[in-house]
Design an enzyme around this catalytic site. Structure first.
Site, PDB file in Angstrom:
ATOM      1  CB  SER A 141      31.065  32.351  36.302  1.00  0.00           C
ATOM      2  OG  SER A 141      30.270  31.803  35.274  1.00  0.00           O
ATOM      3  CE1 TYR A 154      27.596  31.389  40.156  1.00  0.00           C
ATOM      4  CE2 TYR A 154      27.349  31.762  37.798  1.00  0.00           C
ATOM      5  CZ  TYR A 154      28.049  31.214  38.867  1.00  0.00           C
ATOM      6  OH  TYR A 154      29.196  30.493  38.628  1.00  0.00           O
TER       7      TYR A 154
END
Length: 264
Positions: A141, A154
């Site tokens: 990401s 995350y």
């Protein structure tokens, strides 16, 4: 990928979102695919919607079941006899403040996004070494390069993936094994709806940034170009990709920009 044809590609997280989009794009080529996720029924639906379903095999896999990875790799190898590319796409996001988040949620995020991914990679690695070629493609990401509120666990897991795979790339360049890190920005999938809250329950609602993100189909095509060119890292998204460069040269400015954006 050296060519656009005749690759054996294993995709995790293929039952929805980016994984499903990748499967649909790749099925139009001459590749043979293995698609995995926890949801066997949904995998079969994805397979049946593809252009060449006869070139697709379903292999259910749960990244939290780390001890099963060697068995899963053995099963995958038996399907076509070899694997050229592993696309580590499966993962789960988070939407909760640090002060409220239970430690069990952090453990789940790490087990799925980091430990499960490296366990599967490590189980497949000896096969790549023996065949003297292979490519690991790991979807992290932009949050693997800089951080944002409400995504602490995350972000931590995605940052960790970069550390691990940068080392793997160095250790196995001599074995003709390559690593491509794919860093998505906002993509219009169910990632926000499925994101874990402070107690580990799904958020069950979308957010504006995700809803306005790049379509999975466009993303998949851009991602395949990065894989073909064996890029070290590819940042794929809209304006949010600029955060990579702002972070590199003006980290305090990025801090202020993220705070002003009030992103959830």
């Amino acid at each position: 990928m050296a060519t656009n044809k005749n690759k054996i590609i294993w995709i995790t997280g293929a039952s929805s979102g980016l994984g499903k989009a990748l499967t649909l794009v790749l099925s139009k080529k001459d590749h043979k695919l293995i698609i995995s996720s926890r949801n066997k029924d949904q995998l079969n639906k994805v397979k049946s919607s593809c252009s060449n379903p006869e070139n697709i095999e379903v292999l259910p896999l749960d990244l939290e079941d780390i001890s099963s990875m060697s068995i899963k790799v053995d099963k995958a190898m038996l399907i076509y006899g070899s694997i050229d590319i592993l696309i580590n796409n499966a993962g789960i996001s988070q939407r909760s403040l640090i002060i409220n988040t239970e430690m069990s949620v952090y453990k789940q995020l790490m087990d799925i996004n980091y430990m499960g991914t490296i366990a599967l990679t490590k189980a497949l690695l000896p096969h790549f070494v023996r065949q003297r070629q292979g490519q690991f493609v790991t979807v992290t990401s932009l949050m693997g390069k800089f951080s944002s509120p409400y995504r602490s666990g995350y972000c931590g897991a995605k940052h960790a993936l970069h550390g691990f795979f940068d080392a793997l790339r160095m250790e196995h360049a001599k074995d003709n094994i390559s690593v491509t890190m794919i860093c998505p920005g906002f993509v219009n999938t169910d990632i926000a709806r499925n994101a874990l809250t402070s107690t580990g329950t799904p958020q069950k609602e979308n957010d504006k940034a995700t809803q306005n993100g790049m379509s999975p189909e466009i993303f998949a095509k851009k991602m395949m170009r990065a894989i073909k060119n064996k890029k070290f890292e590819a940042y794929i998204g809209k304006r949010e990709v600029m955060g990579i460069y702002v972070k590199r040269f003006f980290p305090k400015l990025l801090h202020r920009m993220v705070l002003r954006s009030q992103v959830r």
